[in-house]
Write a protein that holds these residues in place. Structure first.
Motif, PDB file in Angstrom:
ATOM      1  N   ARG A   1       0.847  -1.194   0.000  1.00 48.03           N
ATOM      2  CA  ARG A   1       0.000   0.000   0.000  1.00 48.03           C
ATOM      3  C   ARG A   1       0.878   1.237   0.000  1.00 48.03           C
ATOM      4  NH1 ARG A   1      -4.772   1.419   4.401  1.00 48.03           N
ATOM      5  NH2 ARG A   1      -5.449   3.373   3.422  1.00 48.03           N
ATOM      6  N   LYS A   2       0.573   2.181  -0.876  1.00 52.41           N
ATOM      7  CA  LYS A   2       1.382   3.391  -0.987  1.00 52.41           C
ATOM      8  C   LYS A   2       1.207   4.243   0.256  1.00 52.41           C
ATOM      9  CE  LYS A   2       2.236   7.407  -3.917  1.00 52.41           C
ATOM     10  NZ  LYS A   2       1.820   8.152  -5.136  1.00 52.41           N
ATOM     11  N   ASN A   3       2.360   4.687   0.797  1.00 53.75           N
ATOM     12  CA  ASN A   3       2.280   5.595   1.941  1.00 53.75           C
ATOM     13  C   ASN A   3       2.390   7.035   1.464  1.00 53.75           C
ATOM     14  OD1 ASN A   3       5.026   6.142   1.497  1.00 53.75           O
ATOM     15  ND2 ASN A   3       5.660   4.505   2.885  1.00 53.75           N
ATOM     16  N   ASN A   4       2.410   7.935   2.391  1.00 54.44           N
ATOM     17  CA  ASN A   4       2.402   9.352   2.055  1.00 54.44           C
ATOM     18  C   ASN A   4       3.798   9.960   1.983  1.00 54.44           C
ATOM     19  OD1 ASN A   4      -0.417   9.601   1.897  1.00 54.44           O
ATOM     20  ND2 ASN A   4      -0.543   9.609   4.133  1.00 54.44           N
ATOM     21  N   SER A   5       4.840   9.122   2.075  1.00 54.31           N
ATOM     22  CA  SER A   5       6.194   9.667   2.057  1.00 54.31           C
ATOM     23  C   SER A   5       6.532  10.212   0.671  1.00 54.31           C
ATOM     24  CB  SER A   5       7.209   8.591   2.454  1.00 54.31           C
ATOM     25  OG  SER A   5       7.190   7.534   1.533  1.00 54.31           O
ATOM     26  N   ILE A   6       7.415  11.191   0.653  1.00 52.45           N
ATOM     27  CA  ILE A   6       7.804  11.855  -0.583  1.00 52.45           C
ATOM     28  C   ILE A   6       9.125  11.276  -1.060  1.00 52.45           C
ATOM     29  CG2 ILE A   6       8.347  14.061  -1.662  1.00 52.45           C
ATOM     30  CD1 ILE A   6       5.470  13.723  -0.727  1.00 52.45           C
ATOM     31  N   ASN A   7       9.181  10.843  -2.290  1.00 54.13           N
ATOM     32  CA  ASN A   7      10.423  10.367  -2.882  1.00 54.13           C
ATOM     33  C   ASN A   7      11.297  11.563  -3.211  1.00 54.13           C
ATOM     34  OD1 ASN A   7      12.196   9.549  -5.230  1.00 54.13           O
ATOM     35  ND2 ASN A   7      11.329   7.560  -4.624  1.00 54.13           N
ATOM     36  N   ILE A   8      12.619  11.407  -3.020  1.00 59.08           N
ATOM     37  CA  ILE A   8      13.527  12.527  -3.289  1.00 59.08           C
ATOM     38  C   ILE A   8      13.435  12.965  -4.737  1.00 59.08           C
ATOM     39  CG2 ILE A   8      15.427  10.891  -3.640  1.00 59.08           C
ATOM     40  CD1 ILE A   8      15.599  14.577  -2.488  1.00 59.08           C
ATOM     41  N   ASN A   9      13.111  12.029  -5.632  1.00 54.91           N
ATOM     42  CA  ASN A   9      13.001  12.404  -7.040  1.00 54.91           C
ATOM     43  C   ASN A   9      11.847  13.371  -7.278  1.00 54.91           C
ATOM     44  OD1 ASN A   9      15.217  10.960  -7.970  1.00 54.91           O
ATOM     45  ND2 ASN A   9      14.026   9.058  -8.156  1.00 54.91           N
ATOM     46  N   GLU A  10      10.808  13.289  -6.433  1.00 58.88           N
ATOM     47  CA  GLU A  10       9.719  14.269  -6.539  1.00 58.88           C
ATOM     48  C   GLU A  10      10.230  15.666  -6.224  1.00 58.88           C
ATOM     49  OE1 GLU A  10       5.866  13.377  -4.842  1.00 58.88           O
ATOM     50  OE2 GLU A  10       6.495  11.318  -4.496  1.00 58.88           O
ATOM     51  N   LEU A  11      11.070  15.757  -5.179  1.00 57.69           N
ATOM     52  CA  LEU A  11      11.628  17.059  -4.825  1.00 57.69           C
ATOM     53  C   LEU A  11      12.534  17.568  -5.942  1.00 57.69           C
ATOM     54  CD1 LEU A  11      12.594  16.354  -1.093  1.00 57.69           C
ATOM     55  CD2 LEU A  11      10.477  17.330  -1.980  1.00 57.69           C
ATOM     56  N   ARG A  12      13.364  16.671  -6.478  1.00 57.01           N
ATOM     57  CA  ARG A  12      14.268  17.069  -7.563  1.00 57.01           C
ATOM     58  C   ARG A  12      13.468  17.574  -8.765  1.00 57.01           C
ATOM     59  NH1 ARG A  12      17.716  12.140  -6.163  1.00 57.01           N
ATOM     60  NH2 ARG A  12      19.745  12.975  -5.542  1.00 57.01           N
ATOM     61  N   ASN A  13      12.449  16.808  -9.148  1.00 58.96           N
ATOM     62  CA  ASN A  13      11.671  17.180 -10.338  1.00 58.96           C
ATOM     63  C   ASN A  13      10.965  18.515 -10.145  1.00 58.96           C
ATOM     64  OD1 ASN A  13      12.440  14.848 -11.658  1.00 58.96           O
ATOM     65  ND2 ASN A  13      10.633  13.681 -11.020  1.00 58.96           N
ATOM     66  N   THR A  14      10.486  18.769  -8.934  1.00 57.29           N
ATOM     67  CA  THR A  14       9.809  20.038  -8.673  1.00 57.29           C
ATOM     68  C   THR A  14      10.746  21.211  -8.913  1.00 57.29           C
ATOM     69  OG1 THR A  14       8.345  19.012  -7.037  1.00 57.29           O
ATOM     70  CG2 THR A  14       8.613  21.402  -6.930  1.00 57.29           C
ATOM     71  N   LEU A  15      11.973  21.102  -8.397  1.00 58.09           N
ATOM     72  CA  LEU A  15      12.926  22.202  -8.560  1.00 58.09           C
ATOM     73  C   LEU A  15      13.409  22.316  -9.999  1.00 58.09           C
ATOM     74  CD1 LEU A  15      14.977  21.840  -5.249  1.00 58.09           C
ATOM     75  CD2 LEU A  15      13.420  23.695  -5.879  1.00 58.09           C
ATOM     76  N   VAL A  16      13.650  21.186 -10.644  1.00 58.96           N
ATOM     77  CA  VAL A  16      14.073  21.223 -12.047  1.00 58.96           C
ATOM     78  C   VAL A  16      12.996  21.880 -12.904  1.00 58.96           C
ATOM     79  CG1 VAL A  16      14.536  19.777 -14.067  1.00 58.96           C
ATOM     80  CG2 VAL A  16      15.656  19.276 -11.883  1.00 58.96           C
ATOM     81  N   ASN A  17      11.732  21.573 -12.621  1.00 59.53           N
ATOM     82  CA  ASN A  17      10.635  22.171 -13.382  1.00 59.53           C
ATOM     83  C   ASN A  17      10.526  23.670 -13.146  1.00 59.53           C
ATOM     84  OD1 ASN A  17       9.945  19.704 -14.480  1.00 59.53           O
ATOM     85  ND2 ASN A  17       8.408  19.243 -12.910  1.00 59.53           N
ATOM     86  N   ARG A  18      11.107  24.166 -12.076  1.00 66.05           N
ATOM     87  CA  ARG A  18      11.098  25.603 -11.793  1.00 66.05           C
ATOM     88  C   ARG A  18      12.414  26.264 -12.200  1.00 66.05           C
ATOM     89  NH1 ARG A  18       6.684  27.136  -8.891  1.00 66.05           N
ATOM     90  NH2 ARG A  18       7.672  29.082  -8.195  1.00 66.05           N
ATOM     91  N   GLY A  19      13.199  25.571 -13.035  1.00 70.80           N
ATOM     92  CA  GLY A  19      14.398  26.191 -13.607  1.00 70.80           C
ATOM     93  C   GLY A  19      15.680  25.987 -12.844  1.00 70.80           C
ATOM     94  N   TYR A  20      15.668  25.124 -11.822  1.00 72.74           N
ATOM     95  CA  TYR A  20      16.888  24.867 -11.050  1.00 72.74           C
ATOM     96  C   TYR A  20      17.699  23.737 -11.712  1.00 72.74           C
ATOM     97  CZ  TYR A  20      15.421  27.692  -7.029  1.00 72.74           C
ATOM     98  OH  TYR A  20      15.074  28.725  -6.197  1.00 72.74           O
ATOM     99  N   ASN A  21      18.988  23.772 -11.496  1.00 73.70           N
ATOM    100  CA  ASN A  21      19.882  22.688 -11.906  1.00 73.70           C
ATOM    101  C   ASN A  21      20.488  22.061 -10.654  1.00 73.70           C
ATOM    102  OD1 ASN A  21      19.923  22.891 -14.874  1.00 73.70           O
ATOM    103  ND2 ASN A  21      20.740  24.929 -14.463  1.00 73.70           N
ATOM    104  N   GLU A  22      20.550  20.728 -10.638  1.00 68.93           N
ATOM    105  CA  GLU A  22      21.130  20.049  -9.473  1.00 68.93           C
ATOM    106  C   GLU A  22      22.646  20.041  -9.562  1.00 68.93           C
ATOM    107  OE1 GLU A  22      20.719  15.958  -6.802  1.00 68.93           O
ATOM    108  OE2 GLU A  22      19.806  16.057  -8.792  1.00 68.93           O
ATOM    109  N   VAL A  23      23.310  20.283  -8.446  1.00 70.69           N
ATOM    110  CA  VAL A  23      24.767  20.201  -8.360  1.00 70.69           C
ATOM    111  C   VAL A  23      25.128  19.197  -7.272  1.00 70.69           C
ATOM    112  CG1 VAL A  23      25.118  22.564  -9.153  1.00 70.69           C
ATOM    113  CG2 VAL A  23      24.955  22.114  -6.700  1.00 70.69           C
TER     114      VAL A  23
END
Length: 792
Positions: A487-509
């Motif tokens: 059963r899916k829990n409510n935890s957030i995958n780090i990739n969700e956080l990464r994708n959110t910032l990338v979609n707002r124009g950020y680049n990961e370093v």
């Protein structure tokens, strides 16, 4: 590690080609990085004996030599080497010979004398770096022999790239052992007779740090002739392993190290005072190393000392004051076991990476020291003469490593390798690897030899079996996995956080966890304890980061110096801090925004990063569609942040991070011309998402009312909006601030806020009276709470 293939075949000579040998080594885990020809590229160079030497009439630095090549005539050669002598045997390049680099010799006239070729130095032949003297060959070498035949240059140099766990293969014997096992042939057994002492000279040895050095073997060898030349077979083997010839004693210690894997060191015995003590350095002690550099020793450095001072850095390099020289007559030879933990990191700390430290850091055979001492003694006596004293073998039995016994089950072999290997074949492989096997009902008890210090687990034994059995013989098969649906829990995958910032124009370093202490002190409060590194790889990477900001700011500065005018970057990683005597490693995500929020576009005006654009990025990252009321901000005083443009971030009333603009003082230090916005969030605090709650949408129309109120200038808008929501919890469905004004017509201590209130009922259409009643309730609550006034 580099070595001569011919030398390896002196130990074990399987009937296979060089390429097949290299493939065997690589498949056995000893990766062959390169194979190069030993012949450096000269042609027609021959062995010659000098029959006559006389001084050149026009130069004190030149000699005229008659050179005999065994052809029935001599050749006249002008030579400037100081070591040319009658009867000496040298490498001669006649007219027409070519040297490495493509140079072809022609007859030359040197100060009035015609020279028919040249007597060559090792450097001119590509056989070394000594160019001030000519290459002298063994006196038994026959004139006229091709030089490549004399030196056995029909050889190849093999370079291995060994993994750190295979320190046992940092020797010819270690590599030969594996080749013998793979080809199921016998390895040469090296006879090492014990040397009978002919003198009673010895030196006492004390072990004050047995945990770092549980065994030390020493011996005095007296009356040696250190000025005898090292034989050509010795210097050539060293050269092909990229070790320079120094003198016969040092050459022999290096030779034995390459042959058997145990580093040795020779002291000038006449320069030692009293007993030898193996101990940790004392604060403030200094040592002049063999390379001429003086180092100040740290208290965790293991040293060899006599009664007056340290004389060597244990396992790394000897001291200059007690090193062997051309005047040495008596030596004290050392063969010790230093633990990897005692040597690891010390060579890097002092900038002294040596062949000795390379081996001790990876581990050496803890039972080899006495045998190596006998081998080195035999060779030194044969080459330099002299008399050997008794061996002094001091060991701490409690601290010395013990031979291990590991149980290996047949089931484990099948489980890991996925292939059935016959028990007799398993026993054969392990026996050939030097292990003692005792059969049990479910497998074997394996006694591990002392030279295989890398084998500690049952899985290590399975790996050894796979290596020798052959990885290429193990069939590929799909992995069988049992998949369960959770059963899916409510935890957030780090990739969700990464994708959110990338979609707002950020680049990961990705930056180092090691940062500059000075920069970190500008960013983090001094009250927090810094974790310093014992062996930093750079002076600007000397502490563990307590925040992601130093790495992000350093990245920004790097890009600004390369004409990048805009940066939106983020990093996900750990930060390190002390708490209650332990080191915490917290996962955080941090971001930095500089310059325009968007790339330059013809239809958009420039919009510089500011606190509010950063706030939008943070809310997009944290909320991801949740109710915006779950997040709130509170002012904060932070060392690195601008007063009035900084805030703590709260999510569901739990502190999760900080954000704001970098302090102008810090911008000045870093020479950053424009404001820099940063944030940092605790991943553990934002990783759990609240369960979504859904409600039915109302089908009835909304009613909007706008109000403008006067409140105290310093009053946070958030408090006003919370009061409004509390005053109309049922009908108010949306609240927006659309204007803030303070200026003409407004008290200097006041501000005007224009708010849009949207009302909607779920079961009926709202009347004007109902809406006006809600507005009156809201205004009354604001007046009661903040003494606000409705602006007419």
């Amino acid at each position: 590690m580099k070595f001569s293939e011919r030398w390896l075949r002196e130990w074990v000579d399987p009937p296979i080609t060089s390429d097949a040998l290299a493939e065997q080594l690589t498949l056995a885990g000893l990766e062959v990085e390169s194979i190069t020809k030993c012949q450096p590229g000269f042609t027609n160079v021959v062995v010659a004996r000098v029959a006559r030497v006389e001084k050149h009439p026009k130069s004190d630095n030149l000699s005229i030599c008659d050179v005999d090549t065994g052809a029935g005539k001599t050749f006249l050669v002008v030579c400037g080497a100081p070591n040319v002598r009658v009867g000496g045997v040298y490498a001669y390049a006649p007219v027409g010979a070519s040297l490495p680099g493509g140079k072809t010799l022609k007859q030359a006239r040197i100060k009035g004398v015609d020279s028919e070729g040249m007597l060559c130095s090792a450097a001119e032949l590509g056989l070394g770096d000594v160019d001030e003297s000519i290459l002298e060959l063994d006196a038994t070498s026959a004139p006229g022999w091709p030089l490549e035949t004399c030196l056995r240059l029909n050889d190849q140099i093999i370079e291995l790239s060994l993994t750190p766990n295979r320190g046992d293969c940092l020797s010819i014997r270690g590599v030969a052992r594996d080749i013998a096992v793979i080809n199921n042939i016998e390895i040469k057994q090296l006879p090492i007779p014990a040397v009978t002492p002919t003198i009673q000279h010895s030196r006492a040895v004390n072990l004050q740090a047995p945990a770092a050095c549980p065994r030390y073997v020493g011996r005095v060898i007296a009356d040696i002739d250190i000025n005898r030349p090292s034989p050509l077979w010795l210097t050539e083997k060293l050269r092909r392993s990229e070790i320079r010839s120094i003198n016969p004693v040092v050459d022999m210690t290096n030779y034995v190290m390459l042959e058997l894997g145990q580093p040795l060191h020779a002291f000038d015995n006449d320069l030692l005072k009293g007993a030898i003590t193996v101990r940790l350095a004392q604060r403030g002690e200094k040592l002049m190393m063999l390379d001429g550099n003086q180092v100040e020793l740290t208290p965790d450095t293991l040293v060899i000392a006599d009664d007056s001072r340290p004389v060597a850095m244990a396992g790394i390099m000897g001291g200059l004051d007690t090193g062997v020289t051309a005047t040495t007559k008596n030596i004290f030879l050392e063969s010790a076991y230093f633990t990897p933990e005692a040597i690891m990191g010390r060579s890097r700390l002092y900038g002294l990476h040596t062949d000795s430290s390379h081996r001790f850091e990876r581990g050496v055979d803890f039972e080899l020291q006495a045998l190596v001492m006998e081998r080195a003694t035999n060779l030194i006596l044969a080459l330099c003469g002299g008399q050997a004293g008794p061996i002094v073998d001091i060991r701490d039995q409690a601290a010395q490593p013990k031979n291990r016994t590991i149980h290996l089950s047949a089931r484990k072999i099948l489980q890991i390798l996925g292939v059935v290997i016959e028990p007799s074949q398993v026993s054969s492989i392990l026996h050939r690897l030097g292990m003692v096997t005792i059969e049990r009902a479910d497998g074997w008890d394996i006694k591990i030899p002392s030279f295989r210090f890398d084998i500690n687990l049952e899985a290590d034994l399975v790996e050894e079996i796979a290596r020798i059995y052959g990885y290429d013989r193990i069939p590929s098969a799909p992995i069988v996995a049992k998949l369960n649906i959770f059963r899916k829990n409510n935890s957030i995958n780090i990739n969700e956080l990464r994708n959110t910032l990338v979609n707002r124009g950020y680049n990961e370093v990705v930056t180092y966890s090691f940062v500059d202490a000075d920069l970190q002190n500008h960013i983090i409060d001094e009250g927090e304890r810094t974790i310093s590194l014992l062996n930093p790889i750079s002076s600007t990477m000397n502490v563990m980061r307590r925040s992601l900001w130093p790495g992000l700011v350093t990245t920004l500065v790097y890009n600004l110096k390369r004409q990048q005018l805009r940066a939106r970057i983020f990093e996900y990683g750990r930060v390190f801090s002390h708490q209650d005597g332990t080191v915490r490693q917290d996962l955080t995500i941090g971001g930095l925004s500089y310059g325009n929020n968007y790339s330059i576009q013809w239809d958009k005006n420039n919009s510089l990063s500011n606190f509010y654009s950063l706030k939008g990025d943070i809310e997009a990252l944290i909320l991801r569609g949740d109710d915006v009321s779950a997040i709130s901000y509170r002012t904060i005083n932070h060392t690195a942040l601008h007063p009035g443009q900084s805030a703590e971030i709260f999510y569901n009333n739990q502190r999760i991070g900080v954000c704001g603009a970098l302090h102008p003082r810090l911008l000045q230090v870093l020479e950053i011309p424009m404001p820099v916005m940063v944030f940092e969030l605790d991943c553990s605090a934002i990783s759990m998402r609240q369960s979504r709650k859904y409600k039915k949408m109302s089908k009835f129309p909304t009613v909007r009312r706008d109000i403008s109120i006067l409140v105290a200038k310093e009053l946070p808008v958030e408090k006003i909006m919370d009061t409004i929501k509390s005053a109309s919890p049922t009908l108010l469905c949306n609240l927006e601030l659309f204007d803030v004004y303070h200026g003409e017509g407004i008290d200097i201590l006041k501000k005007s806020l224009a708010l849009s209130l949207t009302f909607q009922a779920s079961s009926n259409t709202l009347t004007d009276e109902a809406v006006e009643g809600e507005v009156r309730s809201i205004l009354a609550a604001l007046n009661s709470e903040f003494d606000s006034k409705l602006r007419e």
